[in-house]
Design a protein around this motif. Structure first.
Motif, PDB file in Angstrom:
ATOM      1  N   LEU A 193     -51.426 -69.196  39.198  1.00 41.80           N
ATOM      2  CA  LEU A 193     -52.748 -68.677  38.849  1.00 41.80           C
ATOM      3  C   LEU A 193     -53.790 -69.684  39.319  1.00 41.80           C
ATOM      4  CD1 LEU A 193     -50.615 -67.704  36.504  1.00 41.80           C
ATOM      5  CD2 LEU A 193     -52.678 -66.758  35.489  1.00 41.80           C
ATOM      6  N   THR A 249     -59.902 -69.053  38.811  1.00 40.21           N
ATOM      7  CA  THR A 249     -59.896 -67.672  38.323  1.00 40.21           C
ATOM      8  C   THR A 249     -60.968 -67.487  37.251  1.00 40.21           C
ATOM      9  OG1 THR A 249     -57.527 -67.458  38.765  1.00 40.21           O
ATOM     10  CG2 THR A 249     -58.507 -65.862  37.254  1.00 40.21           C
ATOM     11  N   GLN A 250     -61.813 -66.479  37.462  1.00 37.64           N
ATOM     12  CA  GLN A 250     -62.904 -66.233  36.515  1.00 37.64           C
ATOM     13  C   GLN A 250     -62.404 -65.475  35.288  1.00 37.64           C
ATOM     14  OE1 GLN A 250     -66.422 -63.244  36.787  1.00 37.64           O
ATOM     15  NE2 GLN A 250     -67.185 -65.109  37.793  1.00 37.64           N
ATOM     16  N   LYS A 291     -64.114 -70.905  34.447  1.00 35.02           N
ATOM     17  CA  LYS A 291     -62.914 -70.967  35.273  1.00 35.02           C
ATOM     18  C   LYS A 291     -61.694 -71.176  34.386  1.00 35.02           C
ATOM     19  CE  LYS A 291     -65.221 -72.605  39.436  1.00 35.02           C
ATOM     20  NZ  LYS A 291     -65.196 -73.563  40.560  1.00 35.02           N
ATOM     21  N   LEU A 350     -54.289 -61.902  31.503  1.00 36.33           N
ATOM     22  CA  LEU A 350     -54.370 -61.659  32.942  1.00 36.33           C
ATOM     23  C   LEU A 350     -53.126 -60.959  33.478  1.00 36.33           C
ATOM     24  CD1 LEU A 350     -55.873 -65.088  34.069  1.00 36.33           C
ATOM     25  CD2 LEU A 350     -56.989 -62.866  34.344  1.00 36.33           C
ATOM     26  N   GLY A 360     -56.112 -61.417  44.088  1.00 39.86           N
ATOM     27  CA  GLY A 360     -57.562 -61.499  43.967  1.00 39.86           C
ATOM     28  C   GLY A 360     -58.161 -62.090  45.218  1.00 39.86           C
ATOM     29  N   TRP A 367     -65.426 -69.149  42.918  1.00 36.22           N
ATOM     30  CA  TRP A 367     -64.697 -68.454  41.866  1.00 36.22           C
ATOM     31  C   TRP A 367     -63.564 -67.661  42.507  1.00 36.22           C
ATOM     32  CZ3 TRP A 367     -66.280 -68.988  36.770  1.00 36.22           C
ATOM     33  CH2 TRP A 367     -67.567 -69.487  36.563  1.00 36.22           C
ATOM     34  N   TYR A 368     -62.518 -67.443  41.753  1.00 40.47           N
ATOM     35  CA  TYR A 368     -61.432 -66.567  42.202  1.00 40.47           C
ATOM     36  C   TYR A 368     -61.477 -65.337  41.299  1.00 40.47           C
ATOM     37  CZ  TYR A 368     -56.845 -65.052  43.844  1.00 40.47           C
ATOM     38  OH  TYR A 368     -55.807 -64.332  44.402  1.00 40.47           O
ATOM     39  N   TYR A 402     -59.898 -62.123  40.129  1.00 42.56           N
ATOM     40  CA  TYR A 402     -58.577 -61.501  40.156  1.00 42.56           C
ATOM     41  C   TYR A 402     -58.692 -59.991  40.218  1.00 42.56           C
ATOM     42  CZ  TYR A 402     -57.405 -59.293  35.631  1.00 42.56           C
ATOM     43  OH  TYR A 402     -57.298 -58.438  34.574  1.00 42.56           O
ATOM     44  N   THR A 460     -52.685 -56.810  40.406  1.00 44.39           N
ATOM     45  CA  THR A 460     -51.886 -57.601  39.474  1.00 44.39           C
ATOM     46  C   THR A 460     -50.911 -56.707  38.729  1.00 44.39           C
ATOM     47  OG1 THR A 460     -53.648 -59.238  39.180  1.00 44.39           O
ATOM     48  CG2 THR A 460     -51.952 -59.130  37.472  1.00 44.39           C
TER      49      THR A 460
END
Length: 376
Positions: free
Chosen positions: A87, A91-92, A101, A132, A282, A292-293, A295, A300
Motif C-alpha cells: 500500500l 495513499t489518500q 496520507k 481500503l 490507483g 497523493w496516491y 486508490y 481494488t
C-alpha cells in the motif's frame, strides 16, 4: 525510506520459519519472546474454516510516527500461495475528518492513544488497511531500521541482478549509493543501498524509477522475492538464531512463538515459485503542492476478488468439485458450447462476493501530511 528495508527482511524471515526451517527452527527459538508483545482489539481472529492468514508489516521511522512501508502479507492455506499487497505511503485516506496520507496513520494513532480513543498507535493504520482492502488483518509487526544490514549479512548476502547504474549522494543523510548495473552479490550494506535508491544525484530516474514510489515498490518487491527464493533453504538453519535475535530487538507484534508453531505444519507445502506481488490499485496525482496516491475502489475490489479472497474449506471444496465436473463434461462432450457455466446461475460455485469498504468518509478538511519531497 530506511524503515521499508527491515520490513522486507522481516517478511523473508517469517516465510523462512514457516517453510523450510519448519518445526525444528521454531523449537530452537521457542524459548525466546517474539519481539515486544502487543494486544490490539482491531485485529481479527483467525477463522479455522478459512484458509487465510493475513499479516500486516509496518515499517516506521526513527520517531515511530510515520509508516512508510505498509505490506499486507496474505497466505492461502488451500492453494499454498503467498500474496503480498503493498500500500503506497501517499495513499489518500480520511482520518479524524481530515484528508491525510496513509503513512501518517501511526502518528494519528499515537494522538488517538493520548486522547483515549485507542490503546495502541497501530490501531488507526489497521483500521485504514481493513477499510481500503476489505480484508481481515490477523497479525501485525511494526519494525524500525536497526538491524537490516545485520540480517542480510547473517543470511550471507543475496545474489541480485541490479537493473541500472545507481549513483546518489546525500551528505545530509550520510547516504551514498553507488551500484553498477548487472548480476552481483550484495552484502548487507549494498542491499540496503539498492532498496533505498529512488533516483540519481542529478534527479534522473532510470526505467521504472521514473514512476516515483510505485517504481521503487516494483524493485523492492522483486528484491524481496529473490531474497525469499535464495534464503528459504536448509543451509541457513545455522543462522536462524542470530537473525531471530536481530529481529526481536526491533519489533512490536501480537504474533507469538506459539502462533508460529501453530502455523508451521500447514505452511510446509508453500510454493516459492508462486509468490504474488501486488500494489493497491490507483494512480499518483500532484495536488495542493503534494503528491497523493488516489486508490481505485473498483479495481481494488476486483483484485481482492481474484487474488486475495478468503475461502472457507467448504467453499474451496465446492470450487474444486465444480472445476473437476466442468473438466469431465468437457472431456465426454456432454457440455454444449452455450451450456450453463459452473460459476454462474443457480447453484453457483463462483467465488463468494466480498464488499470492499471505501476509505472512511467524513467531512474531509485539507491537512497536509509531511512528505519527504514534492519531487517525484
Amino acid at each position: 525510506m530506511r524503515y521499508k528495508i527491515v520490513a522486507m527482511a522481516v517478511t523473508c524471515f517469517l516465510v523462512i520459519c514457516f517453510t523450510v526451517l519448519g518445526v525444528i527452527a521454531a523449537k530452537r527459538i521457542s524459548s525466546q519472546p517474539l519481539g515486544s508483545q502487543v494486544a490490539i482489539e482491531e485485529l481479527d481472529k483467525e477463522d479455522s474454516r478459512v484458509g487465510m492468514v493475513n499479516f500486516l508489516i509496518i515499517g516506521v521511522d526513527e520517531d515511530g510516527l510515520r509508516s512508510d512501508t505498509i505490506m499486507l502479507v496474505s497466505y492461502d492455506g488451500y492453494s499454498d500461495r503467498l500474496n503480498i499487497l503493498s500500500l503506497p505511503r501517499d495513499t489518500q485516506v480520511v482520518m479524524n475528518g481530515y484528508k491525510q496520507k496513509l503513512n501518517a496513520a501511526i502518528g494519528v494513532g499515537a494522538q488517538n492513544v493520548k486522547n483515549g480513543k485507542d490503546q495502541e498507535p497501530e490501531e488507526e493504520l489497521i483500521r485504514q488497511v481493513k477499510a481500503l482492502t476489505g480484508l481481515p488483518v490477523h497479525y501485525f509487526m511494526t519494525v524500525d531500521f536497526d538491524g537490516f544490514i545485520e540480517i542480510i549479512d547473517a543470511l550471507g548476502g543475496v545474489d541480485f541482478n541490479v537493473p541500472y547504474n545507481m549513483n546518489y549522494d546525500d551528505p545530509a543523510q550520510d547516504l551514498h549509493i553507488h551500484l553498477k548495473k548487472g548480476p552481483q552479490h550484495l552484502d548487507g550494506q549494498q542491499a540496503h543501498d539498492f532498496v533505498r535508491f529512488r533516483h540519481n544525484t542529478d534527479n534522473s530516474a532510470p526505467g521504472e524509477y521514473a514512476m516515483g514510489d510505485e517504481g521503487r515498490i516494483y524493485w523492492q518487491q522483486r528484491f524481496l522475492k529473490e531474497l525469499l527464493l535464495q534464503k528459504a533453504k536448509p543451509q541457513y538453519f545455522a543462522n536462524i538464531t542470530d537473525v531471530f535475535d536481530v529481529i526481536t530487538r526491533n519489533v512490536r507484534t501480537n504474533y507469538t512463538v506459539q502462533d508460529l508453531l501453530m502455523h508451521i505444519d500447514e505452511m510446509q507445502n508453500f510454493d516459492f515459485s508462486n509468490i504474488g506481488m501486488y500494489e493497491l490499485p490507483g494512480e499518483a496525482k500532484y495536488m495542493d503542492e503534494l503528491w497523493w496516491y488516489i486508490y481505485d475502489g473498483d479495481k481494488t475490489s476486483a483484485l481482492i476478488q481474484e487474488v486475495f479472497l478468503p475461502r472457507s474449506a467448504e467453499q474451496w471444496a465446492q470450487e474444486q468439485a465444480a472445476a473437476e465436473d466442468a473438466g469431465a463434461e468437457g472431456t465426454d462432450g456432454t457440455a454444449a458450447a452455450g451450456g450453463t457455466s459452473s460459476t454462474s446461475g443457480t447453484g453457483s460455485t463462483a467465488k463468494p462476493s466480498v464488499t470492499v469498504a471505501p476509505a472512511p468518509e467524513g467531512t474531509a478538511k485539507s491537512q497536509s501530511a509531511r512528505t519527504a519531497s514534492p519531487v517525484r
